[in-house]
Design a protein around this motif. Structure first.
Motif, PDB file in Angstrom:
ATOM      1  N   GLU A 190     -16.003  40.102  37.114  1.00 30.80           N
ATOM      2  CA  GLU A 190     -15.473  39.092  36.062  1.00 30.80           C
ATOM      3  C   GLU A 190     -15.747  39.088  34.818  1.00 30.80           C
ATOM      4  O   GLU A 190     -15.528  38.300  34.095  1.00 30.80           O
ATOM      5  N   ILE A 191     -17.194  40.352  34.365  1.00 26.47           N
ATOM      6  CA  ILE A 191     -17.630  40.128  32.876  1.00 26.47           C
ATOM      7  C   ILE A 191     -16.134  40.943  32.405  1.00 26.47           C
ATOM      8  O   ILE A 191     -16.164  40.415  30.817  1.00 26.47           O
ATOM      9  N   VAL A 192     -15.682  41.658  32.545  1.00 22.73           N
ATOM     10  CA  VAL A 192     -14.647  42.650  31.375  1.00 22.73           C
ATOM     11  C   VAL A 192     -13.946  42.075  31.804  1.00 22.73           C
ATOM     12  O   VAL A 192     -12.649  42.471  30.921  1.00 22.73           O
ATOM     13  N   GLY A 193     -13.111  41.605  33.181  1.00 21.73           N
ATOM     14  CA  GLY A 193     -11.851  41.362  33.196  1.00 21.73           C
ATOM     15  C   GLY A 193     -11.547  40.685  32.328  1.00 21.73           C
ATOM     16  O   GLY A 193      -9.968  40.439  32.431  1.00 21.73           O
ATOM     17  N   SER A 194     -11.782  40.018  30.938  1.00 21.40           N
ATOM     18  CA  SER A 194     -10.261  38.796  29.973  1.00 21.40           C
ATOM     19  C   SER A 194     -11.445  39.454  29.053  1.00 21.40           C
ATOM     20  O   SER A 194     -12.230  39.304  29.135  1.00 21.40           O
ATOM     21  N   HIS A 195     -10.434  39.821  27.836  1.00 23.12           N
ATOM     22  CA  HIS A 195     -11.028  40.193  27.105  1.00 23.12           C
ATOM     23  C   HIS A 195      -9.983  39.727  25.170  1.00 23.12           C
ATOM     24  O   HIS A 195      -9.085  40.857  25.295  1.00 23.12           O
ATOM     25  N   PRO A 196      -9.641  38.266  25.355  1.00 23.61           N
ATOM     26  CA  PRO A 196      -8.793  38.226  24.871  1.00 23.61           C
ATOM     27  C   PRO A 196      -8.660  38.418  23.195  1.00 23.61           C
ATOM     28  O   PRO A 196      -9.945  38.828  22.385  1.00 23.61           O
ATOM     29  N   LEU A 197      -7.832  39.350  22.277  1.00 20.60           N
ATOM     30  CA  LEU A 197      -7.320  40.032  21.417  1.00 20.60           C
ATOM     31  C   LEU A 197      -8.126  39.082  20.430  1.00 20.60           C
ATOM     32  O   LEU A 197      -8.863  39.476  18.818  1.00 20.60           O
ATOM     33  N   PRO A 212     -15.917  39.170  27.484  1.00 23.17           N
ATOM     34  CA  PRO A 212     -17.451  39.688  27.923  1.00 23.17           C
ATOM     35  C   PRO A 212     -18.654  39.416  27.613  1.00 23.17           C
ATOM     36  O   PRO A 212     -19.090  39.193  28.412  1.00 23.17           O
ATOM     37  N   LEU A 213     -18.990  38.537  26.427  1.00 26.68           N
ATOM     38  CA  LEU A 213     -20.601  37.733  25.863  1.00 26.68           C
ATOM     39  C   LEU A 213     -20.127  36.796  26.364  1.00 26.68           C
ATOM     40  O   LEU A 213     -21.345  36.313  27.233  1.00 26.68           O
ATOM     41  N   GLY A 214     -19.213  36.034  26.395  1.00 25.96           N
ATOM     42  CA  GLY A 214     -19.205  34.338  26.917  1.00 25.96           C
ATOM     43  C   GLY A 214     -19.640  34.799  28.518  1.00 25.96           C
ATOM     44  O   GLY A 214     -20.052  34.014  29.108  1.00 25.96           O
ATOM     45  N   ALA A 215     -18.475  36.039  29.194  1.00 30.24           N
ATOM     46  CA  ALA A 215     -18.982  36.316  30.446  1.00 30.24           C
ATOM     47  C   ALA A 215     -20.481  36.215  30.607  1.00 30.24           C
ATOM     48  O   ALA A 215     -21.271  35.560  32.177  1.00 30.24           O
ATOM     49  N   VAL A 216     -21.608  36.885  30.362  1.00 29.04           N
ATOM     50  CA  VAL A 216     -22.939  37.262  30.602  1.00 29.04           C
ATOM     51  C   VAL A 216     -23.664  36.387  30.284  1.00 29.04           C
ATOM     52  O   VAL A 216     -24.354  36.005  31.293  1.00 29.04           O
ATOM     53  N   ASN A 217     -23.615  35.247  29.212  1.00 32.61           N
ATOM     54  CA  ASN A 217     -23.750  34.066  28.679  1.00 32.61           C
ATOM     55  C   ASN A 217     -24.228  33.197  30.080  1.00 32.61           C
ATOM     56  O   ASN A 217     -24.805  32.825  30.549  1.00 32.61           O
TER      57      ASN A 217
END
Length: 266
Positions: free
Chosen positions: A137-144, A153-158
């Protein structure tokens, strides 16, 4: 003070629990292995201690950045001759989450990246790796174009109400403060570039637009946050550990940057 006994998985886990880390936590770690002193088992023992405390429902996240995979025209430490730029862009290996090592993130982060079952985000410059329940869930999406924002991932941790743990390093290394930068009104943006692996393993150079990342005032911001009393501070091994709510940190940082960064720059 001279270290009187070796630190171990068991003793480090006890230190982390005393600091306030608990089972089931989502925690974003920044660390300096050297600051911990002598650890029997080295970085493997440090990661195992963290996983033992977090348990099966917890999640450990680390930055696995690769800032050297960037446009050589912007390199300053050291710079390279302009005549080299085109060849570097054309020949640099494409970022591969499974193979490309992190740079300047520390041996603990690199140990997490290579740990069995670790997963890593796809951003070619500021990827994160994670272990545990919420890793995908945290690292599965990371747009350029959103390297440190809400979709990163920072937003997911938040969103997961995660925590930040600094082991032997200060807020100058606190990546979560970049999320506060993205929440500013009309933050400055710039063009970035990197080499990536495209479909069928074909290397290509991509460029994108992103919010400018600027750590120059993070130490001052962090000191102001520490002064609120919202940070748990204690000894982990020989290092000073700081544990905090990422939401509280980012909310504070968003307001602090709005009030202070413009005043400094104007």
């Amino acid at each position: 003070m001279e270290q009187t006994s070796p630190h171990t998985v068991h003793s480090l886990a006890s230190d982390l629990r005393r600091l306030g880390l608990t089972a089931g936590d989502v925690v974003l770690l920044h660390s300096s292995m050297r600051s911990l002193g002598f650890v029997a088992g080295g970085p493997q023992a440090v990661v195992q201690a963290l996983l033992d405390v977090l348990g099966p429902d917890g999640t450990l996240v680390v930055p696995t950045h690769t800032p050297d995979n960037s446009d050589p025209a912007g390199w300053r430490n050291p710079p390279v001759p302009p005549a080299w730029w085109a060849e570097i862009r054309d020949r640099m290996p494409g970022f591969d989450p499974a193979r490309t090592p992190s740079r300047w993130m520390g041996v603990v982060a690199e140990t997490v990246r290579s740990w069995p079952d670790a997963v890593r985000s796809s951003h070619p410059q500021v990827s994160c790796a994670a272990l545990g329940r919420h890793a995908d869930e945290i690292v599965g999406s990371h747009p350029l174009d959103d390297p440190h924002g809400e979709r990163s991932p920072l937003g997911a941790v938040n969103r997961l109400d995660g925590r930040v743990l600094l082991l032997g390093c200060d807020h100058g290394s606190n990546t979560s403060l970049h999320l506060a930068e993205t929440r500013q009104e009309a933050p400055p943006r710039s063009t970035a570039g990197a080499s990536v692996l495209g479909r069928y393993g074909v290397r290509q150079w991509l460029t994108w637009d992103e919010v400018v990342a600027d750590e120059t005032d993070f130490a001052r911001l962090g000191a102001a946050f520490d002064a609120t009393g919202a940070v748990s501070v204690g000894r982990v091994g020989e290092a000073t550990g700081r544990l905090m709510s990422q939401r509280s940190l980012v909310d504070f940082g968003t307001a602090w940057l709005a009030a202070n960064r413009g005043a400094v720059l104007s």
